[in-house]
Design an enzyme around this catalytic site. Structure first.
Site, PDB file in Angstrom:
ATOM      1  N   HIS B 237      -8.377   3.352   1.267  1.00 31.32           N
ATOM      2  CA  HIS B 237      -8.083   4.478   2.148  1.00 31.32           C
ATOM      3  C   HIS B 237      -8.178   5.743   1.304  1.00 31.32           C
ATOM      4  CE1 HIS B 237      -6.021   7.138   4.916  1.00 31.32           C
ATOM      5  NE2 HIS B 237      -6.104   6.197   5.836  1.00 31.32           N
ATOM      6  N   LEU B 251       0.547   5.192   2.285  1.00 30.66           N
ATOM      7  CA  LEU B 251      -0.453   5.809   3.144  1.00 30.66           C
ATOM      8  C   LEU B 251      -0.071   7.212   3.610  1.00 30.66           C
ATOM      9  CD1 LEU B 251      -3.119   5.155   4.497  1.00 30.66           C
ATOM     10  CD2 LEU B 251      -1.839   4.355   6.461  1.00 30.66           C
ATOM     11  N   GLU B 254      -4.679   9.044   8.302  1.00 23.60           N
ATOM     12  CA  GLU B 254      -5.916   9.741   8.614  1.00 23.60           C
ATOM     13  C   GLU B 254      -5.668  10.743   9.736  1.00 23.60           C
ATOM     14  OE1 GLU B 254      -9.124   7.003   8.599  1.00 23.60           O
ATOM     15  OE2 GLU B 254     -10.418   8.258   9.822  1.00 23.60           O
ATOM     16  N   ARG B 285     -14.282   5.984   6.101  1.00 18.66           N
ATOM     17  CA  ARG B 285     -13.317   5.936   5.009  1.00 18.66           C
ATOM     18  C   ARG B 285     -13.946   5.689   3.649  1.00 18.66           C
ATOM     19  NH1 ARG B 285      -8.295   2.718   7.886  1.00 18.66           N
ATOM     20  NH2 ARG B 285      -7.498   4.550   8.943  1.00 18.66           N
ATOM     21  N   HIS B 350      -6.258  -0.519   0.949  1.00 14.33           N
ATOM     22  CA  HIS B 350      -5.667  -0.395   2.272  1.00 14.33           C
ATOM     23  C   HIS B 350      -5.876  -1.617   3.160  1.00 14.33           C
ATOM     24  CE1 HIS B 350      -3.965   1.622   5.640  1.00 14.33           C
ATOM     25  NE2 HIS B 350      -5.082   1.718   6.315  1.00 14.33           N
ATOM     26  N   ARG B 385     -14.139  -0.712   7.731  1.00  9.09           N
ATOM     27  CA  ARG B 385     -13.389  -0.677   8.988  1.00  9.09           C
ATOM     28  C   ARG B 385     -13.120   0.761   9.416  1.00  9.09           C
ATOM     29  NH1 ARG B 385      -8.058  -0.035  10.468  1.00  9.09           N
ATOM     30  NH2 ARG B 385      -7.258   0.026   8.347  1.00  9.09           N
TER      31      ARG B 385
END
Lengths: 268, 571
Positions: B237, B251, B254, B285, B350, B385
Site C-alpha cells: 500500500h 494504514l 486511500e 496502488r 498490505h 488489487r
C-alpha cells in the site's frame, strides 16, 4: 544491559510496569509483579507489555490484535482507568510507576485476559439487527443523512468492554444489561430503518434494564471511541416513560427502487 | 499429560471469522446446513475491522454511468491480465447485490442527500464507486455480519487455533483446534470445510496487517495438498504510517487521496506529475507505491523516511467529517493534527493477491471437501488489487463459498480419522511447551526482517536467493521451537504453532518471485524491469512429498463478450 526496540530511537527513561498476574491453574491468589521497561518515544503500554513478553517473561498473558485502536482487544486498567493499551502512550501518562490491571466486573482467564462472555451475551440479547415486517426486502432502505446522524455515534462501538468494567451498577448487579448492550439497543431503535422498539421493550423495561442505571456516567468517561452510552440510556428512559401513556409508534423507512429492476438496467 | 479432546460435528466448518468467514457462515446457514465457525481472536476482532476506505460496487448512486462492465474492465486491467476473468465477472456483477443486502442487515452507510448509499472515488476506479462509512467501513461490516451470525444461531468458537486439517482418502473431514483460554483440544468433524483465514502480511516487518494475519490457512491447506497460486504477488500500500515505530506500517487510507489528498516530497514537489500525469495520486496502488519508494530512495524523503501526504487544504471541518478515524489515528499515535500538518507516509505490505487456487463458481479447491474465500484465496485480483475490491471480494465469494460448501455437505457424509493421528498432533502441540527450545519470537523476527529487506517492493535475484536460503534454514530450526509456561492462554505457544505455517507462505512468495523473471503489477524485479508477454501466466504451487514444486499454467482466455470490454494488453 537494556535491550532497545529497533527504530524507536533513544531510551528516554525507564519505567516500572506493575502488572497484576493471576494463573487459575496455580491455585495462588493474584499478585503484582514489577518489570523494568526502557521507554523510547512513541512507545505505548502495549509495546511495553510486548517488551516484557519478548525479553523478560513470555508467560505474561494479554490480548491484542490490531494495534490501532479499532479491534478492541487490549482494554485494561492502566493507572486505575480503563484504556486501550495500544492507544496509551507511556510518556503521556507522566509517571515512573505504571499499574496495569485486568478489567473489572469480569471473570479472569489469566493475567490481563478477562472472560468477556457476559459482554457478548448481553449484546446478543438486545437483538442487534434491523427488525422489519417485510417478508422479503426488494430494494435499498432509504435513509436521509440527518436520520443517520441520530444514531451514528453508537455504531462506533468496538466491543472492548471498558464501559462494563467501569460501571458501578455492573459491580452490584450481575444480570444488569450494561452500558454496551443498552447503547446498542438505542442504536437500533433510533435507526429509521428499524421498527423493533416494542420487541426489545420487555428487556429494557426489566429490573436489570435501563432503570438500573443511576447515571454515574463512568461508561462515557472511559469509552476509548468517545461514545456516550450514558446518553443513550437516558434517552431510552425517556422513550420508555412516554410509552406508558401512548404506545410508542415507529414508522419504517421507505424502500428504494426494486433491486431486480436496477440489475436489469445495469445489464442491458 | 493425558490427551483428551472434545468432538463436535457440523455440516460446514469455517476456519476464520473475518468478513469472508462470517459471510460464508450466513450463507451456509441460510442454505440449511449446520454451521460452526472458528476464530483465532475474539469474535469481531478480525483483520477486516482495519479496512477503511470502502466497498467497490457499481451501484451508480453518484455516477450514473457506472455499471458492472466498467467495474469488470477496471479490475481486470489493473490485475495486469492474469486474473481469472470469471471471478472478476462474478465480482463486478454481484457486488451491488451484496452491498444492498448488507444495508438491509442494518449496516450504517454514508448517504447521498436523497437517502441512498454514498460512493467515493478511489485509485484506478473509473467512477466514484466505493460505498463507505467514513473511514471505518471494515468495522461496520464486521459488526453487521457478527450480529447476523448471532441472529442465526451459528455455533461460534472463538480464540481457537486450528493446528491441522485431517483427510480421509484425500477428502478433508475435520480439523483439530486448541482453545487458547483453557488449553482444551477440540476436534471438529465436518462434511465440508472453508478456509477464510485472511492474508500473511505478518511475515513482513512493515505491514498494515493485524497481529493475526500470519497466513495460517495457506499452510494448513497446502499441507493437505491444496494448490496455491500467484503467491509472489504481494501488494504494497502506498501510504503506511512511518512514525512512531510502534505503529509503523499502519494504514493511512486511500480515502485520504480519494477525498483530495496530495503527495509531496521533501522539496515540496507534487511528484506524481512525473510518474502518472493523468491519474496522479489516484493511480493503481503498485504505481503510487513504487513512486513513493523511488522518491525516498532518491533522497527526497522526509525526516522519518517517508513522503508527505497533505490534505490540509480541505479544511478542518471537511477532514473531521470525512476522515474521522484518520484524524484521530494521527493525533493519538503520532501527535500530528492532519487538519493543520502534513502526514508522513511510506509503502507498507498490505495484501496478498495470491493464495489458495479456487473454482470461481463454488470456491472449491483441488482437495475435495475444502473451500477457500477471501484474502486466502487467489485468482480475482491477479497481479494487483484495486482498493475496495477486497471488501467486495469477501462478501461476494464469502457467500458463494458458504453455498458451495453447504451443497457439498448435502451430498456427503462424515469421514473418519484414525485416533492415533489426532493424538500424535496433540503431542506435537504440547512438545512446544519446553523452556529449553528456541525462542519463537527471535525466529519470527528473523523471518520478518528477511522478508522486508530481501523480498520487498523492488526485488532482485541475488537477494531472493539469499532469502530462500535463510527461510530453508529457519524451516530446519522450526521443529526445535519451545516456550515456557502452561498450555492455557500462552501466546508464545501460539507463535510456535504459527511459525511453520508462516514459513510455508514465505517460501512460496520467494520461490515465485525467483521464478517470475519479469515485472508485472505488484511484482517488480530490478533485474527484469519489463513485462514479458511469455509470462502472462499463473504460477501454481504444488506439494510434492515435502517439497514445493512450481508450475506455469495458462490464464483462462476471455470469452468474446468480455474481451470487448477490455483493451488488449500492451507491452
Amino acid at each position: 544491559m537494556e535491550l532497545m526496540l529497533k527504530g524507536f530511537g533513544e531510551v528516554v527513561k525507564t519505567v516500572t510496569l506493575r502488572v497484576r498476574r493471576y494463573d487459575p491453574e496455580k491455585k495462588e491468589l493474584p499478585k503484582y509483579m514489577e518489570y523494568k521497561v526502557p521507554v523510547q518515544r512513541g512507545m505505548t503500554v502495549l509495546d511495553g507489555i510486548l517488551y516484557i513478553k519478548e525479553h523478560i517473561d513470555p508467560s505474561l498473558a494479554a490480548r491484542y490484535s490490531c494495534r490501532m485502536g479499532i479491534c478492541g482487544s487490549c482494554a485494561m486498567i492502566i493507572n486505575n482507568r480503563e484504556r486501550l493499551a495500544c492507544q496509551t502512550q507511556i510518556l503521556d501518562l507522566g509517571k515512573d510507576l505504571i499499574k496495569v490491571d485486568p478489567m473489572g466486573n469480569y471473570d479472569l482467564v489469566k493475567d490481563l485476559v478477562p472472560d468477556l462472555t457476559k459482554l457478548f451475551r448481553n449484546h446478543e440479547s438486545i437483538k442487534p439487527y434491523i427488525i422489519r415486517q417485510e417478508e422479503k426486502v426488494t430494494g435499498e432502505f432509504l435513509q436521509l443523512p440527518e436520520e443517520r446522524e441520530l444514531y451514528s455515534m453508537f455504531t462506533e462501538c468496538i466491543m472492548c468492554g471498558a464501559c462494563l468494567s467501569a460501571c458501578p451498577t455492573m459491580a452490584t448487579d450481575e444480570l444488569y444489561l450494561g452500558p454496551q448492550a443498552l447503547a446498542q439497543s438505542f442504536r437500533y431503535i433510533a435507526d429509521s430503518r428499524d421498527i423493533g422498539f416494542n420487541e426489545r421493550l420487555n428487556l429494557l423495561d426489566s429490573k436489570h434494564g435501563v432503570w438500573r442505571c443511576h447515571f454515574a456516567g463512568a461508561c462515557s468517561d472511559v469509552c476509548p471511541k468517545g461514545i456516550d452510552p450514558a446518553l443513550a440510556i437516558q434517552l431510552l428512559k425517556g422513550m420508555l416513560a412516554k410509552n406508558v401513556f401512548v404506545k410508542y409508534q415507529q414508522k419504517p423507512a421507505k424502500i428504494g427502487p426494486d433491486r431486480k429492476s436496477i440489475l436489469e438496467t445495469a445489464q442491458s | 499429560m493425558s490427551s483428551q479432546y472434545i468432538v463436535h460435528e457440523t455440516d460446514v466448518l469455517i476456519i476464520g471469522a473475518g468478513g469472508a468467514g462470517m459471510r460464508a457462515a450466513i450463507a451456509a446457514s441460510d442454505s440449511g446446513s449446520s454451521v460452526t465457525i472458528l476464530s483465532k481472536s475474539l469474535l469481531g476482532k478480525a483483520h477486516t475491522v482495519m479496512a477503511e476506505g470502502g466497498i467497490a460496487a457499481s451501484l451508480a448512486n453518484v455516477d450514473s454511468k457506472d455499471n458492472w462492465q466498467v467495474h469488470f474492465s477496471d479490475t481486470f486491467i489493473e490485475g495486469v491480465y492474469i486474473s481469472n476473468y470469471r471471478m472478476v465477472e462474478i465480482l463486478a456483477k454481484e457486488a451491488p447485490e451484496r452491498v444492498r443486502e448488507l444495508e438491509e442487515y442494518g449496516a450504517l452507510f454514508d448517504r447521498t442527500p436523497d437517502g441512498r448509499i454514498m460512493q467515493r472515488a478511489f485509485g484506478a476506479h473509473t467512477y466514484r464507486r466505493l460505498c463507505h462509512v467514513g473511514d471505518r467501513t471494515g468495522l461496520e461490516i464486521i459488526r453487521t455480519l457478527e450480529d447476523q451470525l448471532l441472529h442465526r444461531k451459528v455455533k461460534v468458537y472463538d480464540e481457537v487455533f486450528v493446528t491441522k486439517l485431517f483427510t480421509n482418502e484425500g477428502r478433508v473431514v475435520g480439523a483439530l483446534g486448541l482453545k487458547l483460554s483453557d488449553g482444551v483440544f477440540h476436534y471438529f468433524r465436518a462434511k465440508a470445510t472453508i478456509i477464510a483465514t485472511g492474508g500473511c502480511g505478518r511475515i513482513f516487518k512493515v505491514t498494515s496487517n493485524s497481529w493475526e494475519s500470519t497466513g495460517d490457512g495457506l499452510g494448513l491447506a497446502f499441507q493437505v495438498g491444496a494448490e496455491l497460486m500467484d503467491m509472489e504477488m504481494i501488494q504494497f500500500h502506498p501510504t503506511g504510517m512511518v512514525y512512531p515505530p510502534g505503529v509503523k506500517g499502519l494504514l493511512v487510507t486511500e480515502g485520504v487521496r480519494g477525498e483530495g489528498g496530495i503527495l509531496l516530497n521533501a522539496k515540496g514537489e507534487r511528484f506524481m506529475q512525473r510518474y502518472s500525469p493523468k491519474k496522479m495520486e489516484l493511480d493503481a496502488r503498485d504505481i503510487v507505491a513504487r513512486a513513493n519508494y523511488a522518491e525516498i530512495m532518491a533522497g527526497r524523503g522526509t525526516e522519518h523516511g517517508g513522503v508527505y501526504l497533505d490534505i490540509t487544504h480541505k479544511g478542518a471541518d471537511f477532514i473531521k467529517k470525512k476522515l474521522p478515524s484518520m484524524y484521530k489515528q494521527y493525533l493519538d499515535f503520532a501527535g500530528v493534527d492532519i487538519t493543520r500538518e502534513k502526514m508522513e507516509v511510506a509503502p507498507t505490505v498490505h495484501y496478498q493477491m495470491g493464495g489458495i487456487r479456487v473454482d470461481p463458481e463454488t470456491t472449491s479447491t483441488n482437495v475435495p471437501g475444502l473451500f477457500a474465500a477471501g484474502e486466502v484465496a487467489s485468482g480475482l485480483h491477479g497481479a494487483n488489487r484495486l482498493g475496495g475490491n477486497s471488501l467486495a471480494d469477501i462478501l461476494v465469494f464469502g457467500k458463494r463459498s458458504g453455498e458451495g460448501a453447504s451443497n457439498f455437505a448435502k451430498r456427503s457424509g462424515f469421514g473418519s480419522v484414525d485416533e492415533s493421528l489426532l493424538i500424535a498432533e496433540m503431542e506435537r502441540v504440547k512438545s512446544y511447551l519446553n523452556k529449553d527450545g528456541l525462542n519463537p519470537y527471535d525466529l519470527a523476527t528473523k523471518l520478518e526482517d528477511t522478508m522486508s529487506e530481501k523480498v520487498g517492493i523492488i526485488r532482485n535475484g541475488n537477494d531472493l536467493n539469499d532469502a530462500l536460503n535463510i527461510i530453508l534454514e529457519l524451516k530446519m530450526q522450526s521443529t526445535k521451537l519451545g516456550v515456557d509456561g502452561s498450555i492455557r492462554y500462552n501466546k508464545g505457544l501460539l507463535q510456535c504453532l504459527e511459525f511453520p505455517l508462516m514459513l510455508i507462505a514465505a517460501e512460496a512468495i520467494i520461490r515465485g518471485a525467483i521464478e517470475r523473471k519479469e515485472s508485472r503489477g505488484a511484482h517488480a524485479r530490478a533485474d527484469f524491469p519489463k513485462k514479458d508477454p511469455q509470462l502472462r501466466k499463473n504460477l501454481i504451487y504444488v506439494r510434492a512429498g515435502d517439497e514445493m514444486k512450481l508450475e506455469w499454467r495458462a490464464v483462462p482466455e476471455l470469452p468474446d463478450d468480455l474481451k470487448k470490454l477490455v483493451e488488449p494488453e500492451e507491452y
